[in-house]
Design a protein around this motif. Structure first.
Motif, short mmCIF file in Angstrom:
data_model
loop_
_atom_site.label_atom_id
_atom_site.label_comp_id
_atom_site.label_asym_id
_atom_site.label_seq_id
_atom_site.Cartn_x
_atom_site.Cartn_y
_atom_site.Cartn_z
N TYR A 174 0.97 -1.51 -0.31
CA TYR A 174 0.09 0.04 -0.16
C TYR A 174 1.01 1.00 0.04
O TYR A 174 0.19 1.89 -0.73
N ALA A 175 1.95 1.65 0.52
CA ALA A 175 2.55 2.30 0.39
C ALA A 175 3.08 2.63 -0.46
O ALA A 175 3.64 3.62 -1.00
N ALA A 176 4.01 1.81 -0.63
CA ALA A 176 4.29 1.67 -2.63
C ALA A 176 3.49 2.83 -3.78
O ALA A 176 3.50 2.85 -4.69
N ALA A 177 2.01 1.27 -3.02
CA ALA A 177 0.87 2.52 -4.30
C ALA A 177 0.60 3.30 -4.03
O ALA A 177 -0.59 4.29 -5.24
N ARG A 178 0.89 3.85 -2.86
CA ARG A 178 -0.51 5.09 -2.48
C ARG A 178 0.62 6.35 -3.04
O ARG A 178 -0.25 7.47 -3.20
N PRO A 179 0.69 6.74 -3.53
CA PRO A 179 1.45 7.86 -4.15
C PRO A 179 1.03 8.37 -5.70
O PRO A 179 0.31 9.03 -6.35
N ALA A 180 0.85 7.09 -6.69
CA ALA A 180 -0.36 7.10 -8.00
C ALA A 180 -1.24 6.88 -7.55
O ALA A 180 -1.48 7.15 -8.47
N LEU A 181 -1.86 6.20 -6.05
CA LEU A 181 -3.46 6.63 -5.94
C LEU A 181 -3.61 8.06 -5.72
O LEU A 181 -5.17 8.55 -6.59
N GLU A 182 -2.68 8.26 -4.96
CA GLU A 182 -3.37 9.70 -5.10
C GLU A 182 -2.90 10.52 -6.04
O GLU A 182 -3.91 11.71 -6.10
N LYS A 183 -1.82 10.49 -7.02
CA LYS A 183 -2.00 11.36 -8.45
C LYS A 183 -2.93 11.56 -9.25
O LYS A 183 -3.40 12.19 -9.97
N ALA A 184 -3.43 10.31 -9.12
CA ALA A 184 -4.82 10.25 -10.29
C ALA A 184 -6.03 9.96 -9.74
O ALA A 184 -6.76 10.06 -10.03
N GLY A 185 -6.07 10.69 -8.34
CA GLY A 185 -7.03 10.86 -7.51
C GLY A 185 -8.07 10.08 -7.18
O GLY A 185 -9.20 10.07 -7.08
N ARG A 186 -7.68 8.32 -6.94
CA ARG A 186 -8.59 7.55 -6.84
C ARG A 186 -8.18 7.33 -5.67
O ARG A 186 -8.22 6.01 -4.99
N LEU A 187 -8.25 7.80 -4.46
CA LEU A 187 -7.41 7.83 -3.04
C LEU A 187 -8.08 8.89 -1.99
O LEU A 187 -8.19 9.97 -2.44
N ASN A 188 -9.15 8.39 -1.49
CA ASN A 188 -9.26 9.20 -0.18
C ASN A 188 -9.62 9.05 1.18
O ASN A 188 -9.55 7.27 1.45
N ALA A 189 -9.38 9.44 2.35
CA ALA A 189 -9.38 9.19 3.74
C ALA A 189 -10.24 9.11 4.75
O ALA A 189 -11.44 9.87 3.42
#
Length: 253
Positions: free
Chosen positions: A149-164
């Motif tokens: 998850y830590a490795a994938a998180r930056p790309a997910l955030e950049k793509a707007g696919r991650l919400n907290a």
């Protein structure tokens, strides 16, 4: 000669006394289903049941103080005002002020979607594969949820696919409202909250993280003998299946 005889009797007398029972203090922090208040206002939960069994087996006394937020508990522990923190990860940095028991359970992190939705894809077998897709994800604001998850998180955030989200109650509400396709979190905590809210979930067929957790003892206020007693208790209870039986009651879907 008479004084030497008296000292010998005193030493023999001390050796004949029972060993002093260990006593440790911890602060409550609600984290359902590991530790929380039930409908009657009583504290219960998986970790509390495991702790009671371990301390009873070790013939130690577990003392508790009122609830404290996470940061406050950590501060008091490092200052030597608390003896014990449960569900701790054994890290090299913490060895400067703590000692760790053998593991008494695992923590597991999974990924869930609402039952029956297209986002729950059975063929997805890894976090990397999920990250390369198009599904949106809800994840806790704080905490460690695995290297993948830590490795994938930056790309997910950049793509707007991650919400907290802040709490699992909030996370399940957001998932139910369609704010994202999937939700990442502690398996037992997610399932517990989903049952409370009546939201049926389906888990993706892999875990984002499985790691052992330990009892963390304050190195200043506890002894190696205290740790040995708890380790022996955990080992004996595991051999007799006592801890496994407690865990199984909470792990049932």
């Amino acid at each position: 000669m008479r004084m030497r005889h008296f000292l010998l009797l005193a030493v023999l007398g001390l050796c004949a006394l029972p060993a002093l029972a260990c006593r440790m203090t911890m602060a409550f922090e609600q984290w359902p289903p590991y530790l929380y208040r039930d409908a009657q206002g009583r504290y219960t939960g998986l970790d509390l049941e495991l702790l009671h069994a371990i301390f009873k087996e070790a013939r130690c006394t577990l003392l508790t103080v009122p609830e404290l937020p996470t940061a406050r508990r950590q501060l008091l522990f490092q200052k030597g005002e608390l003896d014990l923190l449960p569900a701790a990860s054994d890290t090299s940095e913490r060895h400067a002020y703590a000692r760790f028991s053998v593991s008494y359970r695992d923590e597991t992190v999974g990924i869930f979607g609402k039952a029956g939705t297209h986002a729950v894809q059975r063929h997805v077998g890894s976090f990397g594969q999920l990250a390369r897709g198009t599904a949106t994800l809800l994840a806790p604001k704080v905490g460690w949820y695995g290297a993948d998850y830590a490795a994938a998180r930056p790309a997910l955030e950049k793509a707007g696919r991650l919400n907290a989200f802040g709490s699992f109650r909030q996370g399940i509400l957001m998932l139910d409202a369609g704010r994202a396709d999937l939700l990442l979190g502690d398996v037992l905590a997610v399932r517990h909250e989903a049952r409370l809210q009546g939201v049926p979930l389906t888990a993706l067929p892999f875990l984002a993280l499985r790691a052992p957790v330990h009892l963390m003892l304050n190195a200043r206020t506890t002894s190696a003998a205290d740790l040995a007693r708890l380790n022996t208790a955990i080992t004996h209870l595991e051999q007799r299946g006592v801890l496994a039986a407690i865990r199984a009651r909470y792990e049932a879907p």
